[in-house]
Enzyme design. Structure first.
Site: not given
Ligand code: DQA
Length: 150
Positions: A22, A74, A107
């Site tokens: 992230y 998101n 992932r």
């Molecule tokens: C996410 C990816 C999702 O799988 C995860 O649960 C997140 C963040 C991302 O921005 O990469 O919380 O949406």
């Protein structure tokens, strides 16, 4: 033009979540960056973040009547689980772009399915916080060309 930027669960914790997925930018830092892009593009942004599925669903529904032209979203973990959010996006019929900071395709298996992406005009994944900028630019370009063709 009014764009709603929505963030789902745990994204208020950006900056302390796993940096390899992230990055290190916090949500307020991302929002400041987006405000600069919005000023350049001449659009208005509204930001919201919630850890609650129903709050996100309600916000999408409210967007139908509050003048929202487009959505950058998101949905975080709700991407992979929320039929309710998917149905809200489908019913709203407001152009939306889905963003993921991490490359969800590389992932866990359970992250490979997005229930919400089919209700969006497109998806940007794996480009970190910059992905929000590309999503906003792509959405505004889409909305401008749609208006020109009306
Ligand atoms: C996410 C990816 C999702 O799988 C995860 O649960 C997140 C963040 C991302 O921005 O990469 O919380 O949406």
């Amino acid at each position: 033009m009014k764009i709603l930027v929505m963030n789902g669960p745990n994204l208020q914790l950006l900056g302390r979540r796993k940096a390899e997925f992230y990055g290190t930018r916090t949500l307020p830092e991302i929002e400041t960056m987006l405000q600069n892009v919005a000023a350049e593009l001449g659009v208005d942004l509204e930001f919201m973040q919630s850890n609650h599925e129903g709050v996100l669903v309600d916000r999408v529904a409210a967007a139908i009547t509050d003048g929202t032209d487009g959505i950058v979203i998101n949905p975080a973990a709700y991407t992979h689980t929320s039929i309710a959010l998917r149905d809200a996006l489908e019913a709203a019929r407001i152009p939306a772009v889905e963003v993921h900071l991490s490359n969800v395709a590389s992932r866990d298996e359970f992250r490979k399915l997005s229930l919400t992406a089919p209700m969006c005009i497109g998806q940007i994944t794996g480009l970190g916080a910059d992905g929000y900028e590309w999503a906003l630019r792509a959405l505004v370009r889409y909305l401008v060309s749609k208006k020109m063709n009306e």
